[in-house]
Design an enzyme around this catalytic site. Structure first.
Site, PDB file in Angstrom:
ATOM      1  N   HIS A  60     -17.134  11.456 -13.799  1.00  0.00           N
ATOM      2  CA  HIS A  60     -17.446  12.478 -12.805  1.00  0.00           C
ATOM      3  C   HIS A  60     -18.932  12.387 -12.499  1.00  0.00           C
ATOM      4  O   HIS A  60     -19.667  11.643 -13.159  1.00  0.00           O
ATOM      5  CB  HIS A  60     -17.053  13.877 -13.289  1.00  0.00           C
ATOM      6  CG  HIS A  60     -17.782  14.337 -14.506  1.00  0.00           C
ATOM      7  ND1 HIS A  60     -17.591  13.775 -15.756  1.00  0.00           N
ATOM      8  CD2 HIS A  60     -18.724  15.312 -14.674  1.00  0.00           C
ATOM      9  CE1 HIS A  60     -18.370  14.382 -16.634  1.00  0.00           C
ATOM     10  NE2 HIS A  60     -19.066  15.314 -16.006  1.00  0.00           N
ATOM     11  N   HIS A  62     -21.564  14.476 -12.681  1.00  0.00           N
ATOM     12  CA  HIS A  62     -22.626  15.245 -13.324  1.00  0.00           C
ATOM     13  C   HIS A  62     -23.711  14.283 -13.815  1.00  0.00           C
ATOM     14  O   HIS A  62     -23.417  13.163 -14.247  1.00  0.00           O
ATOM     15  CB  HIS A  62     -22.082  16.069 -14.489  1.00  0.00           C
ATOM     16  CG  HIS A  62     -21.472  17.369 -14.050  1.00  0.00           C
ATOM     17  ND1 HIS A  62     -20.529  18.049 -14.792  1.00  0.00           N
ATOM     18  CD2 HIS A  62     -21.678  18.131 -12.932  1.00  0.00           C
ATOM     19  CE1 HIS A  62     -20.187  19.166 -14.157  1.00  0.00           C
ATOM     20  NE2 HIS A  62     -20.862  19.230 -13.035  1.00  0.00           N
ATOM     21  N   ASP A  64     -25.543  13.846 -16.419  1.00  0.00           N
ATOM     22  CA  ASP A  64     -25.552  13.227 -17.744  1.00  0.00           C
ATOM     23  C   ASP A  64     -24.622  12.023 -17.834  1.00  0.00           C
ATOM     24  O   ASP A  64     -24.694  11.260 -18.797  1.00  0.00           O
ATOM     25  CB  ASP A  64     -25.213  14.252 -18.836  1.00  0.00           C
ATOM     26  CG  ASP A  64     -23.913  15.005 -18.602  1.00  0.00           C
ATOM     27  OD1 ASP A  64     -23.620  15.316 -17.448  1.00  0.00           O
ATOM     28  OD2 ASP A  64     -23.201  15.290 -19.584  1.00  0.00           O
ATOM     29  N   HIS A 140     -12.136  19.643 -14.689  1.00  0.00           N
ATOM     30  CA  HIS A 140     -13.511  19.976 -15.041  1.00  0.00           C
ATOM     31  C   HIS A 140     -14.084  20.782 -13.872  1.00  0.00           C
ATOM     32  O   HIS A 140     -13.366  21.122 -12.931  1.00  0.00           O
ATOM     33  CB  HIS A 140     -14.296  18.685 -15.315  1.00  0.00           C
ATOM     34  CG  HIS A 140     -15.619  18.911 -15.969  1.00  0.00           C
ATOM     35  ND1 HIS A 140     -15.798  19.809 -17.003  1.00  0.00           N
ATOM     36  CD2 HIS A 140     -16.849  18.358 -15.735  1.00  0.00           C
ATOM     37  CE1 HIS A 140     -17.066  19.791 -17.372  1.00  0.00           C
ATOM     38  NE2 HIS A 140     -17.725  18.929 -16.623  1.00  0.00           N
TER      39      HIS A 140
END
EC number: 3.1.26.11
Length: 310
Positions: A60, A62, A64, A140
């Protein structure tokens, strides 16, 4: 096949855990699952060759899980890469890569192929002679994917059967190996007549960031997965936090592993709040009391794990 855990932390890195990234080495290739900040530096401390990374799978978007991509792309360009780099991810992955290339003075001379994957249903995204890769939509806070890497094993030639049928080494035997029927002495011989079933191949699942999903466990079971890498951002006592942030606890991950029928589960994506893992170990001990057969590991940065088929 070998797994190397380049980063095992979560949103905030710590002294001991970098942002998420996992290398899977198979048949001379490196497959990278997520590419968090600092991934290319973590690689320096391993036997992972950046130039052999041909496929990157993003769970995904994000930060990080993706902020290591720009540096890695630039470094392999400096090293003279010419072959294509394939990047798989959810919707908006292509826009993300385009933005990376438009910011700064990048000099990327090799092709970059971006494949956006639907987060609505499972897909087979790569099919080759010796492996397959599947995506699976998970839940998520943004569109997110899990991945499954499955070794493909072909039926093995049974020389005793070959000799008994009087098949000599040559074009006929090659056709049978390639999966075609032959005619010998007026009789049709099929590949099934001269082969034995293949040995069980290795199959590894990676959850990315997600809540626990029984549907994912069923998918892993259907593919006969042997190893599961599952996020475990929190220990069991923080179940409320996990639900609010759409993550999984240690217990969640272990239950999914049990439902999926894997032999081994490796916990990763450890929150920065855990300086040490005694809370995780406590949850594992409780689970093992009822399920002693499941092999459970807590991933650490630079940890290697080898997998062998039967």
């Amino acid at each position: 096949m070998k797994l190397t855990f380049l980063g095992t932390g979560a949103a905030i890195p710590t002294k001991y855990r970098a942002h998420p990234s996992i290398s899977l080495k198979f048949d001379g290739e490196i497959f990278l699952f997520d590419c968090g900040e600092n991934t290319q530096r973590q690689i320096i401390f391993t036997d992972v060759s950046p130039m052999k990374i041909n496929n990157i799978f993003i769970s995904h978007l994000h930060g990080d899980h993706i902020l290591g991509i720009p540096g890695l792309m630039q470094s392999i360009a400096f090293q003279g890469r010419t072959k294509p780099l394939n990047i798989y991810g959810p919707k908006e992955t292509a826009k993300m890569i385009e933005n990376i290339l438009n910011v700064g003075y990048h000099s990327i001379d090799y092709p970059i192929n971006v494949y956006e994957i639907s987060a609505k249903s499972p897909e087979k995204i790569i099919s080759s002679d010796n492996y397959e890769v599947f995506s699976f939509p998970v839940v998520h806070s943004v569109p997110a994917l899990a991945y499954v890497f499955k070794q493909v094993k072909k039926p093995r030639m049974d020389l005793e059967k070959v000799n008994k049928l009087g098949i000599e080494i040559g074009p006929d035997l090659k056709r049978l190996k390639d999966g075609f029927n032959i005619e010998l002495n007026g009789k049709i011989i099929t590949p099934d007549d001269v082969t034995v079933p293949p040995k069980k191949g290795i199959c590894v699942g990676y959850s990315g960031d997600t809540i626990p999903l029984n549907e994912f466990a069923e998918f892993l079971k259907e593919l006969k997965c042997t190893t599961l890498i599952h996020e475990a951002t929190f220990d069991k006592s923080m179940d409320k936090n996990a639900k609010e942030t759409l993550h999984s606890t240690v217990s969640d991950a272990l239950n999914i592993a049990k439902l999926s029928g894997v032999n081994t589960v490796i916990l990763t994506h450890i929150s920065a709040r855990y300086d040490e893992i005694s809370a995780y170990e406590k949850d594992i001990v409780e689970f093992k009391a009822e399920h002693p057969d499941l092999h459970i590991l807590i991933a650490e940065d630079l940890m290697e794990y080898s997998l062998k088929g039967k």
